[in-house]
Write a protein that holds these residues in place. Structure first.
Motif, PDB file in Angstrom:
ATOM      1  N   LEU A 102       0.189  12.705   6.316  1.00 40.04           N
ATOM      2  CA  LEU A 102       0.855  11.404   6.217  1.00 40.04           C
ATOM      3  C   LEU A 102       1.775  11.157   7.404  1.00 40.04           C
ATOM      4  O   LEU A 102       1.917  10.020   7.866  1.00 40.04           O
ATOM      5  CB  LEU A 102       1.633  11.306   4.906  1.00 40.04           C
ATOM      6  CG  LEU A 102       0.798  11.274   3.624  1.00 40.04           C
ATOM      7  CD1 LEU A 102       1.697  11.235   2.399  1.00 40.04           C
ATOM      8  CD2 LEU A 102      -0.152  10.083   3.626  1.00 40.04           C
ATOM      9  N   ALA A 103       2.403  12.227   7.911  1.00 41.32           N
ATOM     10  CA  ALA A 103       3.274  12.072   9.077  1.00 41.32           C
ATOM     11  C   ALA A 103       2.464  11.771  10.335  1.00 41.32           C
ATOM     12  O   ALA A 103       2.866  10.952  11.171  1.00 41.32           O
ATOM     13  CB  ALA A 103       4.102  13.345   9.277  1.00 41.32           C
ATOM     14  N   ALA A 104       1.306  12.426  10.466  1.00 39.50           N
ATOM     15  CA  ALA A 104       0.476  12.237  11.655  1.00 39.50           C
ATOM     16  C   ALA A 104      -0.305  10.931  11.612  1.00 39.50           C
ATOM     17  O   ALA A 104      -0.543  10.306  12.657  1.00 39.50           O
ATOM     18  CB  ALA A 104      -0.487  13.418  11.813  1.00 39.50           C
ATOM     19  N   PHE A 105      -0.704  10.506  10.417  1.00 35.68           N
ATOM     20  CA  PHE A 105      -1.553   9.315  10.268  1.00 35.68           C
ATOM     21  C   PHE A 105      -1.001   8.428   9.159  1.00 35.68           C
ATOM     22  O   PHE A 105      -1.477   8.484   8.019  1.00 35.68           O
ATOM     23  CB  PHE A 105      -2.996   9.721   9.959  1.00 35.68           C
ATOM     24  CG  PHE A 105      -3.556  10.729  10.920  1.00 35.68           C
ATOM     25  CD1 PHE A 105      -3.858  10.372  12.230  1.00 35.68           C
ATOM     26  CD2 PHE A 105      -3.761  12.042  10.523  1.00 35.68           C
ATOM     27  CE1 PHE A 105      -4.365  11.302  13.129  1.00 35.68           C
ATOM     28  CE2 PHE A 105      -4.263  12.977  11.407  1.00 35.68           C
ATOM     29  CZ  PHE A 105      -4.563  12.607  12.714  1.00 35.68           C
ATOM     30  N   PRO A 106      -0.002   7.610   9.448  1.00 40.20           N
ATOM     31  CA  PRO A 106       0.627   6.773   8.418  1.00 40.20           C
ATOM     32  C   PRO A 106      -0.327   5.783   7.748  1.00 40.20           C
ATOM     33  O   PRO A 106      -0.025   5.278   6.670  1.00 40.20           O
ATOM     34  CB  PRO A 106       1.731   6.024   9.186  1.00 40.20           C
ATOM     35  CG  PRO A 106       1.956   6.825  10.422  1.00 40.20           C
ATOM     36  CD  PRO A 106       0.652   7.468  10.756  1.00 40.20           C
ATOM     37  N   ASP A 107      -1.464   5.506   8.387  1.00 44.17           N
ATOM     38  CA  ASP A 107      -2.399   4.547   7.790  1.00 44.17           C
ATOM     39  C   ASP A 107      -3.413   5.219   6.861  1.00 44.17           C
ATOM     40  O   ASP A 107      -4.349   4.589   6.398  1.00 44.17           O
ATOM     41  CB  ASP A 107      -3.118   3.733   8.854  1.00 44.17           C
ATOM     42  CG  ASP A 107      -3.848   4.584   9.891  1.00 44.17           C
ATOM     43  OD1 ASP A 107      -3.751   5.824   9.826  1.00 44.17           O
ATOM     44  OD2 ASP A 107      -4.504   4.005  10.780  1.00 44.17           O
ATOM     45  N   VAL A 108      -3.230   6.510   6.576  1.00 41.64           N
ATOM     46  CA  VAL A 108      -4.060   7.216   5.607  1.00 41.64           C
ATOM     47  C   VAL A 108      -3.310   7.250   4.279  1.00 41.64           C
ATOM     48  O   VAL A 108      -2.125   7.581   4.237  1.00 41.64           O
ATOM     49  CB  VAL A 108      -4.372   8.658   6.085  1.00 41.64           C
ATOM     50  CG1 VAL A 108      -5.034   9.458   4.970  1.00 41.64           C
ATOM     51  CG2 VAL A 108      -5.268   8.625   7.312  1.00 41.64           C
TER      52      VAL A 108
END
Length: 199
Positions: free
Chosen positions: A85-91
């Motif tokens: 979630l930190a690396a890919f907020p759109d997931v």
């Protein structure tokens, strides 16, 4: 390419299309981004330029596997979710948790690891449990509804029992030759939908 150069950061296809003043249709733009090696996904929805040297987004399953491997083979589920979630907020967290339940991963006591060849697979129903599937001697016949998707050549999901009977077990695939061309039946471990038959 020019829009991304000017922005200097990844963007969604919608943002890129808007920046062209609507001259490029969204569908055509998405096709171009996928087909051209100059572009790469940097997250689930965003695209960037490959020359920027950023890490390429490998899909939820691929990103999970990479982090589990980097952690030594096992990882706390809470840590994995937080990292993604930190690396890919759109997931979405729900998408991560759904992917954890696929055959690609094994979860136990709040930990997760990748499936290995020694891990038993869940049982698959008998072939006669698959709707529209018939065995006639050595022949297997599959009747499917003729929908607009079928008429335009789209692939579709098939029953697990059919996939197994055709020789495509979990993690494998098999191709067949037909008058219409080669047809592939595949069962990806990371899929949330089970096996499918190609277009």
């Amino acid at each position: 390419e020019a829009v991304l150069h000017v922005r200097g950061e990844p963007a969604t296809p919608e943002v890129i299309t808007e920046a062209t003043g609507g001259e490029v249709l969204l569908g055509r733009l998405q096709e171009a981004l996928s087909a051209d090696a100059r572009f790469m996904r940097t997250s689930r929805r965003q695209w960037g330029l490959r020359l920027w040297g950023r890490d390429e987004y490998g899909g939820i399953s691929g990103e999970m596997a990479a982090r589990i491997d980097a952690a030594g083979g096992w990882m706390r589920i809470a840590d994995l979710i937080g990292d993604l979630l930190a690396a890919f907020p759109d997931v979405a967290e729900g998408s991560i948790r759904t992917t954890m339940q696929t055959l690609a991963f094994i979860t136990k006591d709040g930990m997760i690891r990748r499936r290995t060849v020694s891990d038993p697979l869940p049982p698959v129903p008998a072939l006669n449990a698959a709707r529209g599937v018939f065995r006639l001697g050595s022949e297997i016949r599959y009747a499917m509804p003729v929908t607009p998707d079928v008429l335009r050549g789209s692939g579709s999901q098939v029953h697990q029992a059919l996939s197994m009977a055709l020789g495509a077990s979990p993690g494998g695939e098999r191709s067949f030759t037909s008058a219409a061309g080669d047809i592939t039946v595949a069962w990806r471990l990371s899929t949330t939908n089970g096996p499918y038959i190609g277009s």
